[in-house]
Design a protein around this motif. Sequence first.
Motif, PDB file in Angstrom:
ATOM      1  N   HIS A 153       0.849  -1.187   0.000  1.00 57.05           N
ATOM      2  CA  HIS A 153       0.000   0.000   0.000  1.00 57.05           C
ATOM      3  C   HIS A 153       0.887   1.240   0.000  1.00 57.05           C
ATOM      4  O   HIS A 153       1.802   1.348   0.830  1.00 57.05           O
TER       5      HIS A 153
ATOM      6  N   THR B 124      -9.180  -6.758  -0.947  1.00 52.71           N
ATOM      7  CA  THR B 124      -8.368  -6.504  -2.134  1.00 52.71           C
ATOM      8  C   THR B 124      -9.275  -6.007  -3.246  1.00 52.71           C
ATOM      9  O   THR B 124     -10.198  -6.714  -3.657  1.00 52.71           O
TER      10      THR B 124
ATOM     11  N   ARG C 128     -11.749   0.758   3.308  1.00 52.48           N
ATOM     12  CA  ARG C 128     -10.735  -0.215   2.914  1.00 52.48           C
ATOM     13  C   ARG C 128     -11.207  -1.192   1.836  1.00 52.48           C
ATOM     14  O   ARG C 128     -10.443  -2.072   1.439  1.00 52.48           O
TER      15      ARG C 128
ATOM     16  N   ARG D 275      -8.059   4.755  -1.185  1.00 50.38           N
ATOM     17  CA  ARG D 275      -8.681   5.141   0.087  1.00 50.38           C
ATOM     18  C   ARG D 275      -8.103   6.476   0.535  1.00 50.38           C
ATOM     19  O   ARG D 275      -6.881   6.682   0.467  1.00 50.38           O
TER      20      ARG D 275
ATOM     21  N   GLU E 210      -4.260   6.579  -0.327  1.00 48.25           N
ATOM     22  CA  GLU E 210      -3.659   5.271  -0.074  1.00 48.25           C
ATOM     23  C   GLU E 210      -4.032   4.392  -1.262  1.00 48.25           C
ATOM     24  O   GLU E 210      -5.202   4.072  -1.474  1.00 48.25           O
TER      25      GLU E 210
ATOM     26  N   ARG F  55      -4.188   0.982  -2.940  1.00 52.79           N
ATOM     27  CA  ARG F  55      -4.253  -0.321  -2.302  1.00 52.79           C
ATOM     28  C   ARG F  55      -4.170  -1.501  -3.278  1.00 52.79           C
ATOM     29  O   ARG F  55      -4.320  -2.651  -2.875  1.00 52.79           O
TER      30      ARG F  55
END
Length: 455
Positions: A265, A324, A335, A340, A352, A354
């Motif tokens: 991440h 995921t 998340r 994010r 973020e 991911r």
Amino acid sequence: MDAVKSETGFSSFLETHASVSRIDLLIPDINGVIRGKRVDRSVLAKVFSKGVYLPGSVFGLNIQGETVEETGLGLKQGDPDRLCLPVDDSLCIVPWQSQPTGQLLMSMHELNGEPFFADPRHRLLAIYEPFSTLGLTPVTAVEMEFYLVDRERDGDKPQPPLSPTTGKRESETQVYSIDNLDDYADFLADVIAAAREQGLPADSIIAEYAPGQFEVNLHHVGDPVLACDQAILLKRVIRNVALRHGVEATFMAKPYPDQAGCGMHVHMSLLDAQGNNVFAGTDDQVSPVLEQAIGGLLALMADSMALLAPNVNSYRRFAPEFFTPCAPTWGVDNRSTAIRIPACDAANTRIEYRVPGADANPYLVVAAILAGMHYGLTEKITPPPVATGNASETHPRSLPDNLRDAMRQLECSDVLRRYFGDAFVEVYLAIRNQELETFEKVISGAEYEWFLGSV
């Protein structure tokens, strides 16, 4: 102990570490695997003044360390040498070696000093450079998940190690468990100590979603290339410290079929010339700059998948139940989304990202992120609406779910070819294609079990 801070510092390094007899010269290849050579300490002055030579085919190797001739970097050219020069501030001690050893990160150049096109570090530098024209500085932090596995396999498969505290093999998920951290306290303390001795800002380790799984976080830095240098070297620290503790560390994307995979991440914000975070919005409105950056990232996400998930195994990781993302989505403190926006005060607003796996090359991951952000900012791309709730339920899988489809999208991406260069994309695809073709020739045990006596 910090790494050496200047080219002239190597002599003081040798004086301080009089027992060091050898230096490992390290150069990460396209796969993120560290290659290089070991030299005597007496050679270090020459390394700093004139560099050393390695074949350009270092960047034409597959994951098994074999030259992929289709890259054009091997015998077709006569496998010629290129010039490798030290990366500033990277000379440091190797604390896990029984024989005192130093290490120095290198990058590859043409014989005339020009950056070598196939070195991922140079590709990142080239994509990072246009941000200075925009008056912006990316601030980057990398988080990586990994598993500790027993050195003894369960048949041909990995298995969690025996707990150093209880002597029992872990079998349960204990996310954020402090007790799990206590079980591996000596290993984790040695990782942090070795990282600090090498000047790597590893600032926390948490227990993750599966037995023997951990996440290590690097503190943010105002240089994305340095952030990737630190990430690639921290992986080396973790692997070697694990061996000293009688276990192995793996960054394989999906080592266990029924457990969470290992992600990478990447947190990133942008500062203006005055040091203000241009992603910072207000209580009522998201920053337009942040929206445009997100728009570009989402627009190029599918095209970038072959860089973010570079191996056949990478795509086994993409399962919604393990947080995921399988579609290009974004959300606030969510998340389940691909991008994010973490909960934080305005000054620390950041993305973020991911999607990438821990098996990906950090330089190429961050380069893809910067390319997406730059594309969004310069083209002023508006993102789709923010996702709420479980994005996996409201947004069907649309990102490539296998390596072949991902490679086809990268091959056809005019935008990413513009950022990475046609020559690099062709080398990268040649390596991935050769690996995939080799993999597909292997007949699995499941095929024999299912079909040998049944059809």
